[in-house]
Design a protein around this motif. Structure first.
Motif, PDB file in Angstrom:
ATOM      1  N   LEU A  13       2.552 -54.132 -12.846  1.00  0.00           N
ATOM      2  CA  LEU A  13       2.200 -53.206 -11.760  1.00  0.00           C
ATOM      3  C   LEU A  13       1.028 -53.695 -10.926  1.00  0.00           C
ATOM      4  O   LEU A  13       0.339 -52.910 -10.271  1.00  0.00           O
ATOM      5  N   ASN A  14       0.805 -55.010 -10.935  1.00  0.00           N
ATOM      6  CA  ASN A  14      -0.194 -55.626 -10.064  1.00  0.00           C
ATOM      7  C   ASN A  14       0.506 -56.167  -8.830  1.00  0.00           C
ATOM      8  O   ASN A  14       1.737 -56.283  -8.798  1.00  0.00           O
ATOM      9  N   LEU A  15      -0.284 -56.552  -7.833  1.00  0.00           N
ATOM     10  CA  LEU A  15       0.309 -57.214  -6.681  1.00  0.00           C
ATOM     11  C   LEU A  15       0.934 -58.525  -7.146  1.00  0.00           C
ATOM     12  O   LEU A  15       0.346 -59.226  -7.975  1.00  0.00           O
ATOM     13  N   PRO A  16       2.120 -58.871  -6.645  1.00  0.00           N
ATOM     14  CA  PRO A  16       2.783 -60.107  -7.085  1.00  0.00           C
ATOM     15  C   PRO A  16       1.996 -61.349  -6.665  1.00  0.00           C
ATOM     16  O   PRO A  16       1.322 -61.360  -5.640  1.00  0.00           O
ATOM     17  N   ASP A  17       2.107 -62.391  -7.469  1.00  0.00           N
ATOM     18  CA  ASP A  17       1.571 -63.698  -7.122  1.00  0.00           C
ATOM     19  C   ASP A  17       2.674 -64.430  -6.363  1.00  0.00           C
ATOM     20  O   ASP A  17       3.526 -65.087  -6.959  1.00  0.00           O
ATOM     21  N   TRP A  18       2.669 -64.299  -5.073  1.00  0.00           N
ATOM     22  CA  TRP A  18       3.744 -64.836  -4.240  1.00  0.00           C
ATOM     23  C   TRP A  18       3.836 -66.363  -4.324  1.00  0.00           C
ATOM     24  O   TRP A  18       4.871 -66.942  -4.006  1.00  0.00           O
ATOM     25  N   ASP A  19       2.773 -67.025  -4.751  1.00  0.00           N
ATOM     26  CA  ASP A  19       2.763 -68.488  -4.806  1.00  0.00           C
ATOM     27  C   ASP A  19       3.223 -69.044  -6.146  1.00  0.00           C
ATOM     28  O   ASP A  19       3.354 -70.257  -6.291  1.00  0.00           O
ATOM     29  N   ASN A  20       3.452 -68.211  -7.133  1.00  0.00           N
ATOM     30  CA  ASN A  20       3.846 -68.672  -8.466  1.00  0.00           C
ATOM     31  C   ASN A  20       5.368 -68.860  -8.514  1.00  0.00           C
ATOM     32  O   ASN A  20       6.122 -67.894  -8.615  1.00  0.00           O
ATOM     33  N   VAL A  21       5.800 -70.111  -8.482  1.00  0.00           N
ATOM     34  CA  VAL A  21       7.241 -70.412  -8.465  1.00  0.00           C
ATOM     35  C   VAL A  21       7.898 -70.192  -9.829  1.00  0.00           C
ATOM     36  O   VAL A  21       9.118 -70.237  -9.938  1.00  0.00           O
ATOM     37  N   ASN A  22       7.088 -69.943 -10.874  1.00  0.00           N
ATOM     38  CA  ASN A  22       7.631 -69.706 -12.207  1.00  0.00           C
ATOM     39  C   ASN A  22       7.925 -68.231 -12.472  1.00  0.00           C
ATOM     40  O   ASN A  22       8.479 -67.907 -13.515  1.00  0.00           O
ATOM     41  N   LYS A  23       7.566 -67.373 -11.556  1.00  0.00           N
ATOM     42  CA  LYS A  23       7.868 -65.943 -11.695  1.00  0.00           C
ATOM     43  C   LYS A  23       9.256 -65.688 -11.128  1.00  0.00           C
ATOM     44  O   LYS A  23       9.575 -66.094 -10.007  1.00  0.00           O
ATOM     45  N   HIS A  24      10.085 -65.005 -11.909  1.00  0.00           N
ATOM     46  CA  HIS A  24      11.457 -64.765 -11.480  1.00  0.00           C
ATOM     47  C   HIS A  24      11.791 -63.281 -11.411  1.00  0.00           C
ATOM     48  O   HIS A  24      12.961 -62.906 -11.354  1.00  0.00           O
ATOM     49  N   ALA A  25      10.753 -62.447 -11.460  1.00  0.00           N
ATOM     50  CA  ALA A  25      10.976 -61.001 -11.399  1.00  0.00           C
ATOM     51  C   ALA A  25      10.043 -60.390 -10.362  1.00  0.00           C
ATOM     52  O   ALA A  25       8.939 -60.889 -10.120  1.00  0.00           O
ATOM     53  N   LEU A  26      10.513 -59.305  -9.772  1.00  0.00           N
ATOM     54  CA  LEU A  26       9.768 -58.616  -8.731  1.00  0.00           C
ATOM     55  C   LEU A  26      10.220 -57.164  -8.705  1.00  0.00           C
ATOM     56  O   LEU A  26      11.386 -56.871  -8.986  1.00  0.00           O
ATOM     57  N   ALA A  27       9.312 -56.273  -8.383  1.00  0.00           N
ATOM     58  CA  ALA A  27       9.659 -54.851  -8.301  1.00  0.00           C
ATOM     59  C   ALA A  27       9.015 -54.253  -7.059  1.00  0.00           C
ATOM     60  O   ALA A  27       8.076 -54.822  -6.491  1.00  0.00           O
ATOM     61  N   PHE A  28       9.555 -53.107  -6.640  1.00  0.00           N
ATOM     62  CA  PHE A  28       8.877 -52.366  -5.582  1.00  0.00           C
ATOM     63  C   PHE A  28       9.028 -50.873  -5.806  1.00  0.00           C
ATOM     64  O   PHE A  28       9.978 -50.401  -6.422  1.00  0.00           O
ATOM     65  N   PHE A  29       8.029 -50.135  -5.301  1.00  0.00           N
ATOM     66  CA  PHE A  29       8.004 -48.674  -5.348  1.00  0.00           C
ATOM     67  C   PHE A  29       8.172 -48.162  -3.933  1.00  0.00           C
ATOM     68  O   PHE A  29       7.482 -48.609  -3.016  1.00  0.00           O
ATOM     69  N   LEU A  30       9.111 -47.243  -3.764  1.00  0.00           N
ATOM     70  CA  LEU A  30       9.360 -46.620  -2.468  1.00  0.00           C
ATOM     71  C   LEU A  30       8.990 -45.148  -2.592  1.00  0.00           C
ATOM     72  O   LEU A  30       9.626 -44.397  -3.341  1.00  0.00           O
ATOM     73  N   ASP A  31       7.949 -44.751  -1.895  1.00  0.00           N
ATOM     74  CA  ASP A  31       7.386 -43.405  -1.967  1.00  0.00           C
ATOM     75  C   ASP A  31       8.253 -42.424  -1.187  1.00  0.00           C
ATOM     76  O   ASP A  31       8.500 -42.610  -0.002  1.00  0.00           O
ATOM     77  N   GLY A  32       8.698 -41.370  -1.872  1.00  0.00           N
ATOM     78  CA  GLY A  32       9.560 -40.376  -1.232  1.00  0.00           C
ATOM     79  C   GLY A  32       8.845 -39.096  -0.842  1.00  0.00           C
ATOM     80  O   GLY A  32       9.481 -38.096  -0.553  1.00  0.00           O
ATOM     81  N   SER A  33       7.503 -39.139  -0.841  1.00  0.00           N
ATOM     82  CA  SER A  33       6.769 -37.922  -0.472  1.00  0.00           C
ATOM     83  C   SER A  33       7.038 -37.572   0.987  1.00  0.00           C
ATOM     84  O   SER A  33       7.524 -38.392   1.761  1.00  0.00           O
ATOM     85  N   ALA A  34       6.703 -36.354   1.346  1.00  0.00           N
ATOM     86  CA  ALA A  34       6.960 -35.865   2.703  1.00  0.00           C
ATOM     87  C   ALA A  34       6.416 -36.842   3.741  1.00  0.00           C
ATOM     88  O   ALA A  34       5.307 -37.359   3.604  1.00  0.00           O
ATOM     89  N   GLY A  35       7.205 -37.087   4.752  1.00  0.00           N
ATOM     90  CA  GLY A  35       6.855 -38.076   5.759  1.00  0.00           C
ATOM     91  C   GLY A  35       5.749 -37.635   6.700  1.00  0.00           C
ATOM     92  O   GLY A  35       5.457 -36.454   6.843  1.00  0.00           O
ATOM     93  N   LYS A  36       5.142 -38.615   7.335  1.00  0.00           N
ATOM     94  CA  LYS A  36       4.072 -38.351   8.285  1.00  0.00           C
ATOM     95  C   LYS A  36       4.614 -37.928   9.648  1.00  0.00           C
ATOM     96  O   LYS A  36       3.867 -37.572  10.531  1.00  0.00           O
ATOM     97  N   ASN A  37       5.932 -37.967   9.805  1.00  0.00           N
ATOM     98  CA  ASN A  37       6.528 -37.615  11.087  1.00  0.00           C
ATOM     99  C   ASN A  37       6.757 -36.112  11.224  1.00  0.00           C
ATOM    100  O   ASN A  37       7.494 -35.664  12.093  1.00  0.00           O
ATOM    101  N   GLY A  38       6.121 -35.333  10.336  1.00  0.00           N
ATOM    102  CA  GLY A  38       6.262 -33.884  10.397  1.00  0.00           C
ATOM    103  C   GLY A  38       7.244 -33.330   9.398  1.00  0.00           C
ATOM    104  O   GLY A  38       7.359 -32.121   9.240  1.00  0.00           O
ATOM    105  N   THR A  39       7.968 -34.197   8.698  1.00  0.00           N
ATOM    106  CA  THR A  39       8.922 -33.754   7.695  1.00  0.00           C
ATOM    107  C   THR A  39       8.183 -33.089   6.544  1.00  0.00           C
ATOM    108  O   THR A  39       7.215 -33.620   6.031  1.00  0.00           O
ATOM    109  N   LYS A  40       8.625 -31.939   6.134  1.00  0.00           N
ATOM    110  CA  LYS A  40       8.000 -31.215   5.032  1.00  0.00           C
ATOM    111  C   LYS A  40       8.795 -31.339   3.743  1.00  0.00           C
ATOM    112  O   LYS A  40       8.358 -30.899   2.701  1.00  0.00           O
ATOM    113  N   ILE A  41       9.979 -31.926   3.810  1.00  0.00           N
ATOM    114  CA  ILE A  41      10.863 -31.996   2.652  1.00  0.00           C
ATOM    115  C   ILE A  41      10.678 -33.331   1.946  1.00  0.00           C
ATOM    116  O   ILE A  41      10.988 -34.387   2.503  1.00  0.00           O
TER     117      ILE A  41
END
Length: 108
Positions: free
Chosen positions: A8-36
């Motif tokens: 859960l740290n920032l990836p080491d983009w320069d490490n060619v020996n790393k073969h896994a990556l993850a991302f989190f996509l936040d689904g909280s209410a949007g800043k565009n006025g969406t309340k849902i």
């Protein structure tokens, strides 16, 4: 989108020996006025030859993680029908070699 490594740290983009990556996509209410609020997603890619123990971020308040996709499983087992996702307990998930996992949050 927040990109993360298996700890859960920032990836080491320069490490060619790393073969896994993850991302989190936040689904909280949007800043565009969406309340849902929407589902949050945590996506793990493992392109390596060995499994990895991927740490999972704590779910947002009043939500829990559920396994929505596991490409290591074969056929229809890889994507359960909507509403039949498996709860994920604990802060780590094993991601098998050459597979992807998608977790989503649901209100509890």
């Amino acid at each position: 989108i927040k990109w993360l490594d298996e700890n859960l740290n920032l990836p080491d983009w320069d490490n060619v020996n790393k073969h896994a990556l993850a991302f989190f996509l936040d689904g909280s209410a949007g800043k565009n006025g969406t309340k849902i609020p929407d589902n949050d997603f945590f996506v793990i890619y493992n392109a390596g030859n060995t499994g990895i123990r991927q740490k999972i971020p704590a779910p947002p308040e009043k939500k829990a993680w559920f396994l929505a996709i596991n490409t290591f499983l074969k056929g229809t087992k890889s994507i359960p029908p909507k509403g039949e996702e498996t709860p994920v307990n604990g802060g780590v998930i094993l991601t098998k070699p050459r597979s992807s996992i998608v977790l989503l949050t649901k209100l509890i």
